[in-house]
Design an enzyme around this catalytic site. Sequence first.
Site, PDB file in Angstrom:
ATOM      1  N   CYS A 186     -10.347  -1.647   4.419  1.00 32.89           N
ATOM      2  CA  CYS A 186     -10.516  -2.640   3.337  1.00 32.89           C
ATOM      3  C   CYS A 186     -10.936  -3.997   3.893  1.00 32.89           C
ATOM      4  CB  CYS A 186      -9.221  -2.791   2.542  1.00 32.89           C
ATOM      5  SG  CYS A 186      -8.736  -1.310   1.641  1.00 32.89           S
ATOM      6  N   CYS A 243      -4.518  -1.911   4.493  1.00 36.27           N
ATOM      7  CA  CYS A 243      -5.646  -0.985   4.658  1.00 36.27           C
ATOM      8  C   CYS A 243      -6.673  -1.555   5.643  1.00 36.27           C
ATOM      9  CB  CYS A 243      -6.286  -0.741   3.293  1.00 36.27           C
ATOM     10  SG  CYS A 243      -7.870   0.112   3.344  1.00 36.27           S
TER      11      CYS A 243
END
Length: 101
Positions: free
Chosen positions: A27, A24
Amino acid sequence: MNQRFLHIINSSKPVLVDFYADWCGPCKEVPPILKKVKKEVKGVRIVKVNVDNNPFIASRFKVNRLPTLIVFIDGEPIWTHEGVFCPEKLKSVLRSRMDEN
């Protein structure tokens, strides 16, 4: 459910859980923000949960988008945010909960 995780979130002080995945992109923006928040809001515990390694925990708390942050007190989610976030809002939420305890 992971007993250790349940023990950690079942705290009278706020526990901030960062649900993330290695793949991600957004993230990767979260850790430096959380580091700053932890430095400025004393007494909060921050835990990272990799959703690929812990799908049952992610499913239990309905984590559908990443990153997702959930603040727990006494095992109950009291605040949830999906996506990259404003550190000032997070600090405000945590401080208000710290003042209540």
